[in-house]
Design an enzyme around this catalytic site. Structure first.
Site, short mmCIF file in Angstrom:
data_model
loop_
_atom_site.label_atom_id
_atom_site.label_comp_id
_atom_site.label_asym_id
_atom_site.label_seq_id
_atom_site.Cartn_x
_atom_site.Cartn_y
_atom_site.Cartn_z
CE LYS A 155 3.22 4.11 12.63
NZ LYS A 155 2.60 5.11 11.74
CB ALA A 156 9.59 2.40 6.70
#
Ligand code: PMP
Length: 288
Positions: A155-156
């Site tokens: 989750k970047a």
């Protein structure tokens, strides 16, 4: 699925080891996280004062940082405490927490070697708003990045460039959200949520090899199986969405969200499986 406004927010923010005033939670303009997207984050819902699935969100934050090649400045226990401290200090029973970790301002360039890692946890009150009865999805021309372009499980921030482009395009077309395919043409996910199809009583969802394997997705799969429903993770094509009996999205923010129309086709109004999963998720998140 509009964003939460921060205008007027004033609650304390946990930043790099302690609580600071909202206005003081700032980063330097040289930050690697800003220039080069060396940044990972989470979204956590607080129900009745308790962060839901806190450990799993902390584990994913740590794994997301690892996927980008950096380590969080603290272990999981300390991370959990940071979130809990921020939640307690803000005092909202219903809230959204945004833990975020980014690489610091020691280097300008492509190689982040030598950058510090910063960590913050922001808390916003969860607004009382009526649940959208059914959202509409437009197929996006933007594709979810393949696994050899960006790490899919992370989750970047880098992934959200695609998500924001897709969402803007969908909104311009009069829809609520975007449906992103992957490079192969299979259904991946919406801009910030996973997708499920109900067909012939079975619950189907794309294999999360390119999409984010959402924590809500995993929770809903388990809830559906516990209710005796058949759940299959498989490749889905846009045609599968048009032929669905029911469609819904899952995510920390939208929970279990019915879809009213996808790719120009209206879904049947009856959605008993979706409704039963909404009830099951509500019961789980609001339990004792
Ligand atoms: N996909 C994307 C791209 C997301 O941003 C989110 C929200 N975190 C999800 C799926 C759903 O994940 P979760 O259920 O863990 O919130």
């Amino acid at each position: 699925m509009s964003g939460l406004p921060t205008a007027g927010a004033s609650g304390p923010v946990w930043l790099d080891g302690g609580l600071v005033e909202w206005e003081r939670a700032r980063l330097h303009a040289a930050s690697f996280g800003l220039h080069n997207a060396g940044c990972v984050f989470e979204g956590i819902r607080v129900y009745g004062g308790r962060p839901f699935e806190l450990r799993r969100h902390c584990e994913r934050l740590s794994a997301s940082a690892g996927a980008l090649g950096f380590e969080l400045p603290c272990g999981l226990g300390e991370l959990e405490r940071a979130v809990l401290d921020a939640v307690t200090a803000n005092g909202h029973a219903e809230a959204y927490v945004r833990p975020v970790a980014w690489q610091g301002d020691e280097v300008i360039g492509i190689d982040p070697h030598g950058t510090s890692v910063h960590l913050a946890a922001l808390v916003l009150p969860w607004p009382e708003r009526p649940r959208a009865s059914g959202v509409t999805l437009a197929q996006s021309r933007w594709r979810r990045a393949p696994a050899d372009v960006l790490p899919p499980g992370a989750k970047a921030s880098c992934h959200y460039v695609t998500g924001a482009l897709a969402l803007r395009e969908a909104r311009a077309a009069g829809c609520d959200d975007a449906l992103l395919l992957d490079r192969r043409g299979y259904v991946a996910e919406a801009s910030g949520a996973n997708l499920f199809v109900v067909r012939g009583g079975a619950v189907l969802t794309p294999i999360a090899d390119v999409a984010l394997d959402g924590i809500t997705r995993q929770t809903v799969i388990a809830l559906a199986r516990r209710r005796g429903l058949t759940v299959r993770e498989e490749r889905l094509l846009p045609e599968d969405l048009r032929a669905a009996d029911e469609l819904f999205l899952t995510g920390t923010a939208c929970e279990v969200q019915p879809v009213a129309a996808a790719l120009g086709a209206a879904l049947p109004e009856e959605n008993p499986v979706t409704r039963s999963l909404i009830a099951a998720y509500r019961e789980l998140t609001r339990a004792g």
